[in-house]
Design an enzyme around this catalytic site. Structure first.
Site, mmCIF file in Angstrom:
data_model
loop_
_atom_site.group_PDB
_atom_site.id
_atom_site.type_symbol
_atom_site.label_atom_id
_atom_site.label_comp_id
_atom_site.label_asym_id
_atom_site.label_seq_id
_atom_site.Cartn_x
_atom_site.Cartn_y
_atom_site.Cartn_z
ATOM 1 N N GLY A 27 0.805 -1.220 0.000
ATOM 2 C CA GLY A 27 0.000 0.000 0.000
ATOM 3 C C GLY A 27 0.830 1.259 0.000
ATOM 4 O O GLY A 27 1.805 1.363 -0.723
ATOM 5 N N SER A 28 0.435 2.192 0.849
ATOM 6 C CA SER A 28 0.923 3.566 0.771
ATOM 7 C C SER A 28 2.435 3.712 0.777
ATOM 8 O O SER A 28 3.147 3.121 1.580
ATOM 9 C CB SER A 28 0.374 4.376 1.928
ATOM 10 O OG SER A 28 0.935 5.677 1.884
#
Lengths: 384, 136
Positions: B62-63
């Site tokens: 993810g991020s």
């Protein structure tokens, strides 16, 4: 990974502490990704601009790093926390910390773009160009649709590329690293951008490698490609998709049932108190679609429209912004839905959005419920 | 038990109780840097603190901003003593390089389950070895 003599000297700190930190980051990534050397990159797009994402430690790190560090290549930045022209509801502390982050980046010499959609704002470099994009939707979009080469960089790896002009040559930066090992066979009647967001989130979650093949998707409009890229970037480590039917060792099916499961995971409320459009920030085409849908109507709930300032300026010039404001839309520039301080559990129980990425971060980080619906449905249900 | 032939990603050494998960981690979305705890109810480490542990997990997802979380953990005094990944990723490598948290990859033939949760583990990234012996 082999470093040349100049790079070794910088790593040892002979060119200052900031460059030493940057080379330490590049060396670690080089080891992790099995790179043999560093290659020049033309453009860095840095994330870690919103105070809600990097916190006090990040503020201090950037303040100290930027006293010495200067960009070596063109560097653009992700959205910050809020639109400084709309400080309503933003605490003094948040505003101060956010201003410090912006000052740090500006001191380093970045372009104050505050966008997660550089591909909607800037002329993009030629196919094959090496860049370092930290914003995951931008990395996936650029690799997959524009043939630009970047790994799914982190905030710190893109920052290291920004001040050194280099990145480890590995994974998606190599032609062989771009070939997918896994194919997702979509057997699904895609009706909206949201459906492509769900496919993306499913792909990111289920594919361990850096690249995925998507079969059963013939072509994509730009809004569909944005939703798909944002979905892939949110749930995994995959940084690229290929359309068509390339050969791949492993095959995974995506149909109605898989889409429903992802939607159930992300859509945690039936209804919401506020509507947000964006993540990624909207472009002119998406604003135009929204303006056409809301023509002669008015939103019954507060509706925030997130876009870059560059896109907003264009939308003002062509009368698009006025049409959306007439329908009750509020433009928030330089910021986006993910981790925005505009939406907190203190002022809202739940939010209505069409973005899979926004839904994920609203649930997990902003801690509010999410009603995930496509744009058409949102306009149908929440305007009069 | 000793595992050798690990790849050094970030040098140094660290020792602590093994905190083991077969699930990847989105550091921005799932970790509270102030307390060092995993805040995602769906994650198998929900409620557990990373502080002073040897965190053993596949990789970060993810991020991209997750990299800053490693630095925040260090500044808050809640960082793991060392990290062991199945295959270290860019977010973990870059964050730990700045936070100065030692990181190694497991050799290809060693699964996550080679390290038992709760055992005392010492990671020496420079020599590429993981020692786990004492139960605590």
């Amino acid at each position: 990974m082999e470093l040349d003599r100049e790079e070794e000297r910088a790593l040892r700190g002979e060119k200052g502490e900031a460059l030493a930190s940057a080379y330490r980051i590049l060396a670690a990534i080089g080891e992790a990704t099995g790179a043999k050397k560093l290659v020049p990159v033309k453009w860095a797009h840095v994330s870690g601009v919103n105070y809600n994402t990097i916190g006090d430690a990040g503020v201090q790190f950037l303040d100290s790093f930027s006293r010495e560090a200067r960009v070596a290549i063109r560097t653009t930045v992700n959205p910050m926390g809020y639109d400084m022209n709309h400080p309503e509801g933003i605490s003094e502390k948040f505003a101060e910390k956010q201003a410090s982050i912006v000052r740090s980046y500006e001191r380093m010499g970045v372009e104050p773009s505050f966008t997660c959609t550089p591909y909607d704002v800037f002329d993009m470099p030629r196919k094959g160009t090496q860049v370092s994009f930290a914003e995951s939707n931008a990395a996936v979009f650029s690799n997959s649709l524009l043939g630009i080469k970047t790994n799914k960089e982190s905030a710190l790896s893109a920052l290291a590329s920004s001040v050194t002009g280099k990145a480890p040559l590995s994974d998606l930066r190599l032609d062989e690293g771009r070939n997918p090992n896994v194919k997702i066979q979509a057997d699904f009647d895609f009706k909206s951008e949201l459906d492509f967001g769900l496919l993306g989130y499913f792909a990111g979650k289920n594919v361990k490698g850096s690249s995925v093949a998507l079969a059963g998707v013939d072509s994509l409009s730009r809004p569909q490609a944005k939703a798909l890229s944002a979905g892939i970037g949110t749930s995994g480590s995959c940084g690229m998709f290929t359309l068509g039917n390339p050969k791949a060792k492993e095959k995974i099916s995506f149909g109605k049932e898989e889409a429903r499961k992802i939607k159930d995971e992300l859509s945690t409320a039936d209804d919401g108190d506020v509507i947000t459009f964006g993540s990624p920030q909207l472009n002119i085409e998406e604003l135009n679609t929204l303006a056409n849908l809301t023509e002669g109507k008015k939103f019954k709930k507060r509706c925030m429209i997130f876009c870059s300032r560059a896109i907003h300026n264009q939308a003002v010039k062509i009368g698009l912004a006025g049409r959306l404001e007439k329908a009750g839309g509020e433009f928030m520039c330089d910021s986006c839905t993910c981790l925005t301080p505009y939406v907190s559990k203190e002022n809202y129980d739940s939010v209505i959005t069409s973005s899979v990425k926004a839904a994920y971060y609203m649930n997990s980080s902003n801690k509010v419920g999410v009603a995930l619906k496509d744009m058409k449905t949102i306009v149908k249900e929440y305007t009069q | 038990m000793k595992i050798s032939g690990c790849r050094k990603i970030v040098g140094g050494s660290g020792e602590g109780a093994a905190l083991v998960s077969s699930q990847p981690i989105n550091f921005l979305a799932m970790v509270d840097a102030k307390t060092g705890r995993i805040t995602d109810e769906k994650h198998e480490l929900f409620g557990r603190s990373l502080k002073d542990t040897v965190l053993v997990f596949p990789n970060a997802i993810g991020s991209s901003v997750g990299a800053y979380v490693f630095y925040s953990l260090r500044e808050s005094g809640t960082a793991p003593a060392a990290i062991v990944c199945t295959k270290a990723d860019i977010t973990t490598a870059s964050g730990c390089a700045i936070a100065r948290i030692p990181v190694v990859d497991l050799p290809a033939k060693k699964p996550i389950s080679s390290i038992k949760g709760g055992t005392r583990v010492r990671v020496d990234a420079d020599s590429g070895t993981i020692d786990s012996n004492r139960q605590i």
